[in-house]
Design a protein around this motif. Sequence first.
Motif, PDB file in Angstrom:
ATOM      1  N   LYS A  89      -2.876   5.663   3.649  1.00  0.00           N
ATOM      2  CA  LYS A  89      -3.021   4.653   2.608  1.00  0.00           C
ATOM      3  C   LYS A  89      -4.494   4.542   2.247  1.00  0.00           C
ATOM      4  O   LYS A  89      -5.363   4.928   3.030  1.00  0.00           O
ATOM      5  CB  LYS A  89      -2.499   3.312   3.110  1.00  0.00           C
ATOM      6  CG  LYS A  89      -1.047   3.366   3.580  1.00  0.00           C
ATOM      7  CD  LYS A  89      -0.659   2.079   4.288  1.00  0.00           C
ATOM      8  CE  LYS A  89       0.743   2.175   4.867  1.00  0.00           C
ATOM      9  NZ  LYS A  89       1.095   0.958   5.644  1.00  0.00           N
ATOM     10  N   SER A 136       1.672   5.098   0.774  1.00  0.00           N
ATOM     11  CA  SER A 136       1.240   6.191   1.660  1.00  0.00           C
ATOM     12  C   SER A 136       1.075   7.429   0.787  1.00  0.00           C
ATOM     13  O   SER A 136       1.905   8.336   0.775  1.00  0.00           O
ATOM     14  CB  SER A 136       2.286   6.421   2.759  1.00  0.00           C
ATOM     15  OG  SER A 136       2.397   5.288   3.574  1.00  0.00           O
ATOM     16  N   TYR A 148       0.847  -1.190   0.000  1.00  0.00           N
ATOM     17  CA  TYR A 148       0.000   0.000   0.000  1.00  0.00           C
ATOM     18  C   TYR A 148       0.890   1.251   0.000  1.00  0.00           C
ATOM     19  O   TYR A 148       1.829   1.361   0.799  1.00  0.00           O
ATOM     20  CB  TYR A 148      -0.873   0.047   1.247  1.00  0.00           C
ATOM     21  CG  TYR A 148      -2.071  -0.872   1.228  1.00  0.00           C
ATOM     22  CD1 TYR A 148      -3.303  -0.432   0.757  1.00  0.00           C
ATOM     23  CD2 TYR A 148      -1.974  -2.175   1.706  1.00  0.00           C
ATOM     24  CE1 TYR A 148      -4.407  -1.265   0.757  1.00  0.00           C
ATOM     25  CE2 TYR A 148      -3.078  -3.021   1.709  1.00  0.00           C
ATOM     26  CZ  TYR A 148      -4.286  -2.558   1.235  1.00  0.00           C
ATOM     27  OH  TYR A 148      -5.380  -3.391   1.233  1.00  0.00           O
TER      28      TYR A 148
END
Length: 399
Positions: A347, A336, A334
């Motif tokens: 995220k 940021s 994921y």
Amino acid sequence: MIPKIRNAFNENFKDEYYDNLQQDVKDTFSEECAFRISETPVFIDASLENKIFDACDSIIEQLWEINFDEIRQKFIPKSLQSPSPMGKPHFLAIDFGLCDDGNGNIVPQLIELQAFPTLFFYQPFLGKAVLKHYKNFPKGDFHYFFSKLNDKKYIEEVRKVILGDEKPENVILMELYPEKQKTRIDFWATKQALGIEVVCMTQIIKEGKKLFYIKDGVKTPIHRIYNRVILDELLQIKDLKTNINLNDDLDVEWVTHPDWFFMISKCIMPLLKHKYIPKSYYLNDYPVDLDLNKYVLKPLFSFAGKGINLYPSQETINDIKDKENYILQQKVNYASLVKTNSEKNSKVELRILYIWDEAANKLKPVINLTRMSKGELINVSHLTEDTWIGSSISFFKNA
């Protein structure tokens, strides 16, 4: 993801905008939202939207190549199968993590999918509330609906799916103890939009195959059930007393049929292939040389992130007796990517919501649901003391 827009939004953000949005929720639904609402929407450019729908289109095309009779027999115990006519799935939710591809690009990665309804009436409220209260909303052409829908057409389309040809008084939203559910804000939004009652499963009256509920003191027939009961939760409640079960032979139409919850779910992820779909394996059939450090262990039929093991070990796997009810899914990174007015960026997990279009005989994308987090697990029930996280909605910028 659109740096110029994000920077301008953050620079002109005021806490009062967020406070006004929350007050709007309370004024509209007579209570605060039970899950955290993020301070910000997410802005997505046309390039990423194209990637997301490239994956969605491929997933839906592959769905109709799957033998769902086999899936049903394999994953649903006969004792839980509903004898009602299956029909098509009325709803589909496809969840993507917005991830770093290792080359500085943001790409979608499939996290899970489910043929089950979600916040179909809260999300359009949230989109309108953002536009109403955020004076710093960027200028430009944005949308949060899909398929060229607007607010009026969207409500008409979803109303058609849920009500069919029935009168609102003969259709109910069925949940288990709805007043205690974290998603109850959507139940109240549904009632306001459609005029149907929210009824606890324990309050339904059964006479033979026919169902009734009490409306304004009058026993009223139920012809159609907009089902929001999740079987996983139902089975966990000991000594639950109800007059009906999801697998009863009933004279009622289901929206959607209870068995679709199982059949289009994590259980088919190992069958799906695409560059934006991480590899998945059934736990009872995975390569012996698989590097477990690169995989997440997930139970097939849990919900809200329950039972997920981000760091599975061989010892953990060996201890699992019902391996056929788990998958190993390749980890994703994921990104940021949402710059926030706090120390850490957020995220994003993006859910594309579909309804069944009877006229076109296919699933049609209609709106999105977005969740934001700063932790490892994207879940609106986790890390609720932080800011710029929680439930949100994405605005897509037209090219």
